[in-house]
Enzyme design. Structure first.
Site, PDB file in Angstrom:
ATOM      1  N   ASP A 209       0.831  -1.200   0.000  1.00  0.00           N
ATOM      2  CA  ASP A 209       0.000   0.000   0.000  1.00  0.00           C
ATOM      3  C   ASP A 209       0.865   1.248   0.000  1.00  0.00           C
ATOM      4  O   ASP A 209       0.621   2.201  -0.736  1.00  0.00           O
ATOM      5  CB  ASP A 209      -0.894  -0.025   1.248  1.00  0.00           C
ATOM      6  CG  ASP A 209      -2.046   0.911   1.120  1.00  0.00           C
ATOM      7  OD1 ASP A 209      -2.635   1.250   2.143  1.00  0.00           O
ATOM      8  OD2 ASP A 209      -2.358   1.307  -0.025  1.00  0.00           O
ATOM      9  N   ASP A 361      -9.165  -1.100   3.406  1.00  0.00           N
ATOM     10  CA  ASP A 361      -8.626  -0.777   4.723  1.00  0.00           C
ATOM     11  C   ASP A 361      -9.495  -1.338   5.823  1.00  0.00           C
ATOM     12  O   ASP A 361      -8.998  -1.925   6.797  1.00  0.00           O
ATOM     13  CB  ASP A 361      -8.513   0.731   4.885  1.00  0.00           C
ATOM     14  CG  ASP A 361      -7.610   1.326   3.847  1.00  0.00           C
ATOM     15  OD1 ASP A 361      -7.961   2.381   3.305  1.00  0.00           O
ATOM     16  OD2 ASP A 361      -6.575   0.716   3.576  1.00  0.00           O
TER      17      ASP A 361
END
Lengths: 440, 249
Positions: A209, A361
């Site tokens: 990420d 997330d």
């Protein structure tokens, strides 16, 4: 000149608006769905895993994350670690490839294909994966619900989810609830992975990420820049933390209809000014508010841009916000000019900017907490606090840096650190003290 | 014993805290953030303590002296951390006041500062209740109960819930007292807080003696009541003083 801190003695302190009344609304607006998602995942996992699965050592599901190595209890730790690293590398490579395909499709304007693929995947998640969770829950709690009824209920649930995820006309609360349910279902499914694989996978995804959003040629960064240059919504499943209604007790009732319009108002204009400075915003807002420099300061403090993050490979897709939603704010804005209450407008702009958090997330935070729940409740609380504080740090950094930031790295790092610290250090200390009834 | 008993124990430990949360803290998002950060603070201090003590654990004997050293060091460390917490609080207050001046809103009222202290204290209390009591309550949702050897008359879960309740009250209101004491510079308040914490922790040492929990629990509740009363008097005094100074302008 002393600052105006003495209100007239006739009014009580309760009716005066204080600075801490409305500060931090957006942050809490993002933290509460994350907390709810984690709570639901922990509840489902603890209730489903209690008697049966401890006895059955059934092989873990063959997934993209167990392509190379499937963990079994009899292997040595180094073997498990190596296998987990290989699994995580394969999974991250798969996600990176899927994201690149997504970027390519978006670049060549295959947006309707992406949109339909997203609809299909949401339906799939809600119907089949949600259905299997529902079946296990029904079985576990012996709820008397027959098959045709549950099929119809599940089908309705899934269809409504598909409709609510894409249509801008659906109430925001419904859309938020469906986002959270999709995240819960995917997280419960992911938490069934074996232990070492889960931890290494989380760390690998946090690193991915970081790279994908911050590196100049990272796929997610390209995606964000493409979307902002076209003034479109980002093609992904995101959770928007817009306030559903004006529920502040301090805002005067006259602002309530204005505030509910505001929930539609804040949306695409913020995207238009994403890469530019806030000069566009100031011009549009200054006739509405009495003191432009004050509002400017306020906006610069609360001007949270979107947080675009990594997505699950199943769910990297298009959210359809076409041009028609952009006319709505201009229409609604006429209503603002008639309202001359600068206090309500201050409240309004205080809460207009919604923070957006990617669904991936939610999923990986909940996976971390779910895996911590499989050990003990103490680690759950420690990891929950670590993730929430990481999320808070990320939001603060967001208000400083003003562009898309990865939400996974800080939280996952803190979560993993706190999990191992709690498990190794704190548990013997606290359990030893409290079982002897010595507390401080 | 059952889900009902488990939920009952949770509510005994957390009842006042939950009502404070629902009535005062949930209304202002900033207080929620303060609560979460103070909980994190307490957790970090607990981890540091646990790290320092790790080499000496587990304490094999149930003699008094290892536990008393444990308690002395832990309480001393936590009270030291409280001063650090207060410094952070002052910085945050300055930042908030500067921000308030920038957007021409009124500065922090006295009630705001006290609410922030309350949220901070409640964060500490919640962290204590969660880590010392709630995490051990999972078996209470099952079909049986558990008794500790030293205390055969009261179930273990009930004792730890009552102790957690006492400590929630002590932590919450001693933070209010401490912040007021540091702000006003009054020695009496500043000394009261570490003292109360230490005495309460030492009272739990009585539980190591067989049958001691019958004495220790009521004493702890008395200590919690004392802290509550002291903080009530302090807040009353400050608010009336503030009111009179304001109305005399």
């Amino acid at each position: 000149m002393p600052p105006p801190d003495d209100p007239p003695s006739t009014t009580t302190a309760a009716t005066k608006t204080s600075i801490i009344d409305s500060l931090g609304v957006e942050i809490v607006g993002v933290m509460s769905p994350v907390s709810i998602c984690m709570l639901l995942v922990v509840l489902i996992l603890t209730s489903l895993s209690s008697p049966s699965t401890t006895s059955s050592t059934s092989p873990p599901p063959v997934t993209a994350a167990t392509l190379i190595y499937v963990e079994s209890d009899s292997d040595s730790p180094s073997h498990k670690l190596l296998g987990a690293v290989l699994d995580a590398a394969a999974f991250v490579a798969l996600i990176a490839a899927a994201t690149f395909v997504l970027v390519l499709l978006y670049y060549y304007n295959f947006t309707s294909f992406l949109k339909n693929y997203l609809r299909f995947s949401v339906f799939f998640v809600l119907f089949s994966m949600g259905g299997s969770i529902m079946a296990s829950l029904l079985q576990h709690f012996s709820i008397p619900l027959d098959a045709p009824t549950s099929f119809i209920l599940l089908f309705n649930f899934a269809i409504l989810g598909v409709l609510s995820v894409f249509s801008p006309a659906v109430p925001i609360l419904l859309r938020q609830s469906y986002m959270v349910s999709v995240a819960v279902i995917v997280a419960v499914w992911f938490a069934r992975l074996p232990e070492w694989t889960t931890w290494v996978l989380l760390i690998a995804l946090a690193l991915y990420d970081l790279a994908a959003v911050l590196c100049p040629h990272g796929p997610l960064r390209i995606l964000v820049e493409l979307a902002s240059s076209r003034d479109e919504e980002l093609p992904a499943l995101v959770y928007e933390a817009r306030p559903a209604d004006s529920s502040h007790p301090v805002s005067p009732p006259a602002s309530t209809p204005v505030a509910s319009l505001g929930s539609v108002e804040m949306q695409p204009v913020s995207e238009a000014s994403n890469s530019n400075s806030s000069s566009v915003d100031e011009e549009e807002r200054s006739p509405l508010v009495s003191s432009p420099p004050v509002v400017r300061e306020n906006l610069s403090n609360f001007n949270h841009e979107q947080v675009r993050e990594s997505n699950n490979s199943n769910h990297a897709v298009v959210e359809m916000e076409t041009g028609e939603s952009e006319t709505l704010p201009l229409v609604e804005r006429e209503g603002f000019r008639s309202s001359s209450n600068s206090d309500s407008e201050f409240e309004m702009f205080d809460s207009t900017r919604g923070i957006r958090l990617g669904l991936g997330d939610f999923v990986f935070y909940s996976v971390l907490v779910g895996r911590a729940a499989m050990y003990d409740l103490m680690t759950v609380y420690a990891c929950y606090l670590a993730i929430i504080s990481g999320l808070g740090c990320t939001l603060i950094l967001l208000s400083v840096f003003r562009h898309a930031l990865p939400a996974l790295p800080i939280s996952i790092t803190l979560g993993v650190i706190f999990y191992f610290l709690t498990r190794l250090l704190m548990e013997p200390f606290v359990v030893g003290a409290s079982t002897n009834l010595v507390m401080f | 014993m059952t889900v009902a008993a488990g939920v009952g124990y949770v509510l005994i430990a957390l009842g006042p805290a939950l009502s404070l949360l629902a009535s005062v803290i949930a209304k202002k998002p900033f207080l929620i953030l303060t609560l979460l950060s103070s909980t994190l603070f307490w957790l970090i201090s607990l981890i540091i303590l646990a790290g320092a003590w790790r080499a000496f654990l587990p304490v094999k004997s149930t003699e008094l002296w290892p536990y008393s050293i444990l308690i002395l060091t832990s309480v001393g460390f936590q009270e030291g951390i409280r001063i650090g917490f207060w410094r952070l609080f002052k910085k945050m207050e300055d930042m908030l006041n500067a921000f308030a001046d920038r957007v021409s809103k009124p500065r922090l009222f006295l009630t705001d500062k006290m609410l922030l202290a309350l949220a901070g204290g409640l964060g500490h209390g919640l962290a204590h209740a969660v880590f010392f009591c709630l995490s051990l309550l999972t078996p209470a949702f099952g079909p049986a109960t558990f008794y500790v050897d030293k205390c055969p008359s009261i179930p273990f879960f009930l004792i730890s819930a009552i102790i957690a309740l006492g400590f929630v009250i002590i932590h919450t209101f001693s933070m209010v007292i401490a912040f007021n004491g540091y702000t006003e510079g009054k020695r009496k308040d500043q000394i009261f807080v570490p003292f109360a914490h230490l005495i309460a922790a030492l009272i739990t040492l009585i539980n190591l003696v067989p049958g001691g929990c019958n004495i220790g629990l009521p004493l702890l509740c008395i200590m919690a009541g004392t802290t509550l009363y002291y903080s009530w008097q302090l807040v009353w005094r400050r608010l009336t003083e503030h009111q009179t100074t304001r109305s005399s302008d």
